[in-house]
Design a protein around this motif. Structure first.
Motif, PDB file in Angstrom:
ATOM      1  N   LYS A 291       0.836  -1.186   0.000  1.00  0.00           N
ATOM      2  CA  LYS A 291       0.000   0.000   0.000  1.00  0.00           C
ATOM      3  C   LYS A 291       0.877   1.245   0.000  1.00  0.00           C
ATOM      4  N   ILE A 292       0.736   2.038  -1.011  1.00  0.00           N
ATOM      5  CA  ILE A 292       1.451   3.306  -1.094  1.00  0.00           C
ATOM      6  C   ILE A 292       0.415   4.391  -0.893  1.00  0.00           C
ATOM      7  N   ILE A 293       0.580   5.134   0.189  1.00  0.00           N
ATOM      8  CA  ILE A 293      -0.374   6.184   0.512  1.00  0.00           C
ATOM      9  C   ILE A 293       0.360   7.522   0.469  1.00  0.00           C
ATOM     10  N   ASP A 294      -0.131   8.441  -0.290  1.00  0.00           N
ATOM     11  CA  ASP A 294       0.461   9.772  -0.443  1.00  0.00           C
ATOM     12  C   ASP A 294       1.952   9.671  -0.809  1.00  0.00           C
ATOM     13  N   GLY A 295       2.313   8.732  -1.655  1.00  0.00           N
ATOM     14  CA  GLY A 295       3.679   8.606  -2.139  1.00  0.00           C
ATOM     15  C   GLY A 295       4.651   7.999  -1.131  1.00  0.00           C
ATOM     16  N   THR A 296       4.139   7.366  -0.050  1.00  0.00           N
ATOM     17  CA  THR A 296       5.020   6.746   0.937  1.00  0.00           C
ATOM     18  C   THR A 296       4.593   5.317   1.191  1.00  0.00           C
ATOM     19  N   TYR A 297       5.560   4.532   1.653  1.00  0.00           N
ATOM     20  CA  TYR A 297       5.287   3.148   2.030  1.00  0.00           C
ATOM     21  C   TYR A 297       5.736   2.964   3.468  1.00  0.00           C
ATOM     22  N   LYS A 298       4.869   2.492   4.307  1.00  0.00           N
ATOM     23  CA  LYS A 298       5.118   2.219   5.723  1.00  0.00           C
ATOM     24  C   LYS A 298       5.591   3.467   6.485  1.00  0.00           C
ATOM     25  N   LYS A 299       4.990   4.584   6.175  1.00  0.00           N
ATOM     26  CA  LYS A 299       5.332   5.810   6.892  1.00  0.00           C
ATOM     27  C   LYS A 299       4.998   5.672   8.373  1.00  0.00           C
ATOM     28  N   ASP A 300       3.990   4.887   8.667  1.00  0.00           N
ATOM     29  CA  ASP A 300       3.587   4.684  10.058  1.00  0.00           C
ATOM     30  C   ASP A 300       4.464   3.653  10.778  1.00  0.00           C
ATOM     31  N   ASP A 301       5.300   2.909  10.061  1.00  0.00           N
ATOM     32  CA  ASP A 301       6.204   1.911  10.647  1.00  0.00           C
ATOM     33  C   ASP A 301       7.551   1.963   9.931  1.00  0.00           C
ATOM     34  N   PRO A 302       8.326   3.075  10.086  1.00  0.00           N
ATOM     35  CA  PRO A 302       9.578   3.226   9.333  1.00  0.00           C
ATOM     36  C   PRO A 302      10.692   2.350   9.890  1.00  0.00           C
ATOM     37  N   HIS A 303      11.731   2.164   9.095  1.00  0.00           N
ATOM     38  CA  HIS A 303      12.925   1.446   9.522  1.00  0.00           C
ATOM     39  C   HIS A 303      13.557   2.207  10.683  1.00  0.00           C
ATOM     40  N   LYS A 304      14.205   1.490  11.599  1.00  0.00           N
ATOM     41  CA  LYS A 304      14.761   2.099  12.806  1.00  0.00           C
ATOM     42  C   LYS A 304      15.840   3.141  12.524  1.00  0.00           C
TER      43      LYS A 304
ATOM     44  N   GLY B 212      33.702   0.569  19.132  1.00  0.00           N
ATOM     45  CA  GLY B 212      32.653  -0.115  19.869  1.00  0.00           C
ATOM     46  C   GLY B 212      31.304   0.092  19.208  1.00  0.00           C
ATOM     47  N   TYR B 213      30.283  -0.007  20.005  1.00  0.00           N
ATOM     48  CA  TYR B 213      28.919   0.161  19.504  1.00  0.00           C
ATOM     49  C   TYR B 213      28.175   1.157  20.370  1.00  0.00           C
ATOM     50  N   TYR B 214      27.377   1.987  19.719  1.00  0.00           N
ATOM     51  CA  TYR B 214      26.457   2.884  20.389  1.00  0.00           C
ATOM     52  C   TYR B 214      25.078   2.404  19.973  1.00  0.00           C
ATOM     53  N   GLY B 215      24.380   1.813  20.919  1.00  0.00           N
ATOM     54  CA  GLY B 215      23.142   1.139  20.549  1.00  0.00           C
ATOM     55  C   GLY B 215      23.495  -0.050  19.686  1.00  0.00           C
ATOM     56  N   ASP B 216      22.885  -0.162  18.531  1.00  0.00           N
ATOM     57  CA  ASP B 216      23.200  -1.238  17.592  1.00  0.00           C
ATOM     58  C   ASP B 216      24.137  -0.789  16.487  1.00  0.00           C
ATOM     59  N   GLU B 217      24.599   0.452  16.533  1.00  0.00           N
ATOM     60  CA  GLU B 217      25.413   0.992  15.452  1.00  0.00           C
ATOM     61  C   GLU B 217      26.885   1.054  15.855  1.00  0.00           C
ATOM     62  N   PRO B 218      27.775   0.775  14.909  1.00  0.00           N
ATOM     63  CA  PRO B 218      29.205   0.789  15.235  1.00  0.00           C
ATOM     64  C   PRO B 218      29.752   2.211  15.382  1.00  0.00           C
ATOM     65  N   VAL B 219      30.684   2.354  16.292  1.00  0.00           N
ATOM     66  CA  VAL B 219      31.504   3.555  16.409  1.00  0.00           C
ATOM     67  C   VAL B 219      32.864   3.128  15.876  1.00  0.00           C
ATOM     68  N   GLU B 220      33.206   3.594  14.654  1.00  0.00           N
ATOM     69  CA  GLU B 220      34.370   3.100  13.950  1.00  0.00           C
ATOM     70  C   GLU B 220      35.414   4.190  13.764  1.00  0.00           C
TER      71      GLU B 220
ATOM     72  N   ILE C 100      15.898   5.339   9.959  1.00  0.00           N
ATOM     73  CA  ILE C 100      15.395   6.539   9.292  1.00  0.00           C
ATOM     74  C   ILE C 100      15.319   7.677  10.306  1.00  0.00           C
ATOM     75  N   GLY C 101      15.906   8.794   9.932  1.00  0.00           N
ATOM     76  CA  GLY C 101      15.943   9.962  10.800  1.00  0.00           C
ATOM     77  C   GLY C 101      17.245  10.112  11.567  1.00  0.00           C
ATOM     78  N   LYS C 102      18.033   9.039  11.619  1.00  0.00           N
ATOM     79  CA  LYS C 102      19.331   9.139  12.290  1.00  0.00           C
ATOM     80  C   LYS C 102      20.314   9.856  11.373  1.00  0.00           C
ATOM     81  N   GLN C 103      21.395  10.358  11.968  1.00  0.00           N
ATOM     82  CA  GLN C 103      22.423  11.051  11.217  1.00  0.00           C
ATOM     83  C   GLN C 103      23.771  10.410  11.520  1.00  0.00           C
ATOM     84  N   LYS C 104      24.692  10.496  10.580  1.00  0.00           N
ATOM     85  CA  LYS C 104      26.037   9.974  10.798  1.00  0.00           C
ATOM     86  C   LYS C 104      26.979  11.160  10.932  1.00  0.00           C
ATOM     87  N   PHE C 105      27.788  11.127  11.969  1.00  0.00           N
ATOM     88  CA  PHE C 105      28.721  12.207  12.250  1.00  0.00           C
ATOM     89  C   PHE C 105      30.140  11.678  12.243  1.00  0.00           C
ATOM     90  N   ARG C 106      31.059  12.467  11.783  1.00  0.00           N
ATOM     91  CA  ARG C 106      32.473  12.146  11.906  1.00  0.00           C
ATOM     92  C   ARG C 106      33.006  13.063  13.007  1.00  0.00           C
TER      93      ARG C 106
END
Length: 146
Positions: free
Chosen positions: A6-19, A66-74, A21-27
């Motif tokens: 179901k694509i609603i208003d040009g989006t798919y799973k807007k109500d259940d996004p991937h974990k 190491g890891y911060y949450g589930d993401e690597p700190v490399e 989405i919205g995060k940022q990567k910093f150096r």
């Protein structure tokens, strides 16, 4: 039967996004200053500096990841440099000297230097006469004659 996408208003799973989405990567760059001070038993300042040059130093610097949450700190990049300004002796100073133990003879009531029982001291006034004379000569060099 497969579930219909179901694509609603040009989006798919807007109500259940991937974990992610919205995060940022910093150096993030952190600079660390490391120094090592050695206590070296030697006959002269030059001999002590030579001993550290030949037998001292840093073998390995290990960077921590190491890891911060589930993401690597490399580690993305790394660098370290020796501070050559210390090579000219500016950072070498005498801190202790092994001198005869200052003993007391209770029978005679006199103080004496016990060369059989030495001790390490940072008290400059107890260092050898040669060392005292060098300090006096060096202090006179910094004075400007008028």
């Amino acid at each position: 039967m497969s579930e219909e996408i179901k694509i609603i208003d040009g989006t798919y799973k807007k109500d259940d996004p991937h974990k992610d989405i919205g995060k940022q990567k910093f150096r993030v760059r952190r600079s660390y200053t490391a120094y090592v001070e050695y206590d070296v038993v030697a006959n002269s300042k030059e001999e002590a500096e030579s001993a550290v040059s030949e037998h001292g130093g840093i073998d390995k610097i290990e960077w921590q990841e190491g890891y911060y949450g589930d993401e690597p700190v490399e580690v993305y990049c790394q660098d370290h440099n020796i501070d050559y300004s210390s090579e000219n002796g500016d950072f070498t100073k005498k801190v202790e000297e092994c001198v005869p133990y200052e003993d007391y003879d209770s029978d005679t009531g006199e103080h004496f230097d016990n060369y059989e029982d030495p001790e390490w001291t940072g008290d400059e006034y107890r260092w050898t006469q040669k060392e005292k004379e060098e300090r006096v000569e060096n202090s006179n060099l910094s004075e400007v004659p008028f």
